[in-house]
Enzyme design. Structure first.
Site: not given
Length: 516
Positions: A131, A152, A164, A202
């Protein structure tokens, strides 16, 4: 990803075995979706007992899905039969795809993939569920770094659609395309992204927490009130404070620190002293029993601050312009005489009742707005996702505003069916500044070639359940408005944190949009 042309590819054939390394929540979830999609899955962990438990738990999950009619009994049994334990890495020799879901440590991941290169064939694809760690860095020590991409997933893997697909500098575009199509075959919604700190989700999500923490730090409202505004006006599934409590402050703060440091201390990602104090105290959220809120059998969530019922002081209300808030008020107000006024260039003036004027926030504080307009009785109204459906709305009053004028605006909003929460006078209020910053960060990811506008929006909707993609939301509000809000925030705070993305400025100058 802008600048990258992904070739047409086919998903990994179901005849090829998928190996999953790591049998924790993420690894088990990945194994479950791959087996459900028809692939034979080998599950490896350094703890054999953990593998056995994961396979048993996944089989139980398939039985539950069959019981709910989500799959047939035969399908559940067949999916469970495709799960195979692997006692040693050498047992993975025939794998066509290896997905790693182990500890977030660069050296450990590098060693694992180096060991795997000695076991699997050269055409085996490597994927990391990292991540936060650079795919470029993980692949740097490989003999064939082009075979490695990021894959991900989001927790819980069986329920969260987003994956992802992350390309490092050495990743082969054909490999990335194959993994993308494989994720599609597994029923997921994949997006392509470049290996940069935070990838898409993120990185772009940081302002959702950061702006709320800033509003709290300026004592504009308590967490329960800010959460309610973001949920009931902004349309977000969870408010930022309850979401941080759910994630865990140790985890959320660590991600923020990681992104901040990876971008060479860019002020846009500055961590919060408030959250640092929570971590220092061990108040990590739900898992520790205390974060911004208390948890446990005797704990009760605090109610948001809501303005008491106010009395209407005038029988006549003037509504200005034709914007979404004005049209929603015209539809929601009943039993009140409304006069419609069309005034070009009215500076986002929405309504007037006696001396009281209410404006949609544009990033300035109400006090600054009152000074600029030379009208003391100024009240600001925050953004909502859909003013017709919102159940709560936020207001702020200029320091110069009389109590009677402020109450008059509150009374009108209450008459329109809104619960009204008052914020102390911070620039940009809550929903508007949050959405503007989310859109700004998403715009920079596109401008820097990290992903496409479509993938940025889908990532935030599928990965963190945002009610609307930030760039589509910016299109709906108007890119010029977003640029104005950010510029006013930058002027108010004197910080580079609120600089406007060059892509927003470019599209504003051209009269363009991100979509359509």
């Amino acid at each position: 990803m802008p600048g990258t042309s992904y070739p047409k590819a086919l998903a990994l054939p179901p005849s090829r075995t998928v190996a999953v390394i790591g049998s924790g929540a993420m690894g088990a979830g990945i194994a479950q979706v791959a087996a459900a999609a028809g692939y034979t899955v080998q599950l490896f962990d350094t703890r054999p007992e953990a593998v056995a438990k994961a396979i048993a738990d996944i089989g139980g999950m398939f039985d539950k899905l069959a019981g709910k009619g989500r799959m047939t009994t035969d399908e559940a049994r067949a999916a469970a039969s495709r799960l195979r334990p692997a006692a040693e890495l050498s047992a993975l020799a025939e794998a066509g795809l290896v997905v790693e879901a182990i500890v977030e440590n660069l050296d450990v991941k590098r060693k694992l993939f180096a060991d795997l290169e000695a076991v699997v064939a050269d055409d085996c694809i490597f994927a990391s569920n990292t991540s936060s760690i650079s795919i470029t860095s993980i692949g740097a020590a490989l003999r064939l770094p082009q075979r490695l991409v990021g894959m991900h997933f989001f927790n819980p893997v069986p329920l969260m659609a987003l994956v992802e697909i992350i390309s490092g500098l050495a990743s082969d575009a054909t490999v990335a395309a194959c993994v993308y199509d494989t994720a599609l075959a597994w029923g997921k919604s994949p997006v392509h992204t470049k290996s940069t700190p935070g990838f898409i989700v993120n990185r772009v999500a940081r302002p959702y927490y950061a702006e709320a923490l800033r509003i709290l730090n300026e004592q504009a409202a308590e967490p329960a009130t800010i959460d309610a505004i973001l949920r009931e006006a902004g349309g977000f599934r969870m408010g930022p404070f309850e979401l941080m409590d759910l994630i865990g402050h140790d985890v959320n703060f660590a991600v923020t620190q990681s992104v901040f440091n990876a971008y060479f201390t860019d002020p846009r990602f500055t961590p919060s002293l408030i959250q640092q104090e929570l971590v220092n105290a061990g108040f990590l959220g739900r898992k520790s029993g205390r974060g911004f809120y208390l948890y446990g059998d005797a704990a009760a969530m605090p109610a948001p601050a809501t303005e008491a019922a106010a009395a209407l002081l005038s029988a006549v209300v003037q509504l200005y312009g034709t914007g979404p808030l004005t049209e929603a008020l015209a539809a929601r107000l009943s039993g009140i005489s409304v006069e419609r006024v069309i005034v070009p260039g009215a500076d986002n003036l929405v309504l007037q009742c006696g001396s009281a004027r209410a404006y949609l926030t544009d990033g300035r504080s109400a006090t600054q707005r009152a000074s600029d307009n030379r009208h003391p009785d100024t009240v600001l109204i925050d953004l909502a996702l859909d003013f017709n459906k919102a159940t709560r709305i936020a207001v702020s009053r200029a320091d110069q505003c009389s109590k009677a004028a402020g109450d008059a605006i509150v009374a009108l909003l209450q008459a329109a069916g809104f619960a009204v929460s008052r914020l102390d006078d911070v620039p940009g209020m809550a929903v508007m500044r949050t959405v503007a910053m989310l859109a700004n960060e998403a715009a920079d990811t596109v401008n820097q070639g990290v992903c496409s506008a479509a993938d940025a929006d889908m990532a935030m909707q599928k990965g963190v359940n945002y009610p609307r993609g930030p760039l589509a939301w910016a299109d709906a509000i108007g890119l010029e408005t977003i640029a104005d809000v950010l510029s006013h925030l930058a002027n108010a705070y004197g910080e580079d944190r609120y600089r406007v993305s060059p892509l927003i400025m470019r599209k504003t100058a051209a009269g363009g949009r991100f979509h359509g």
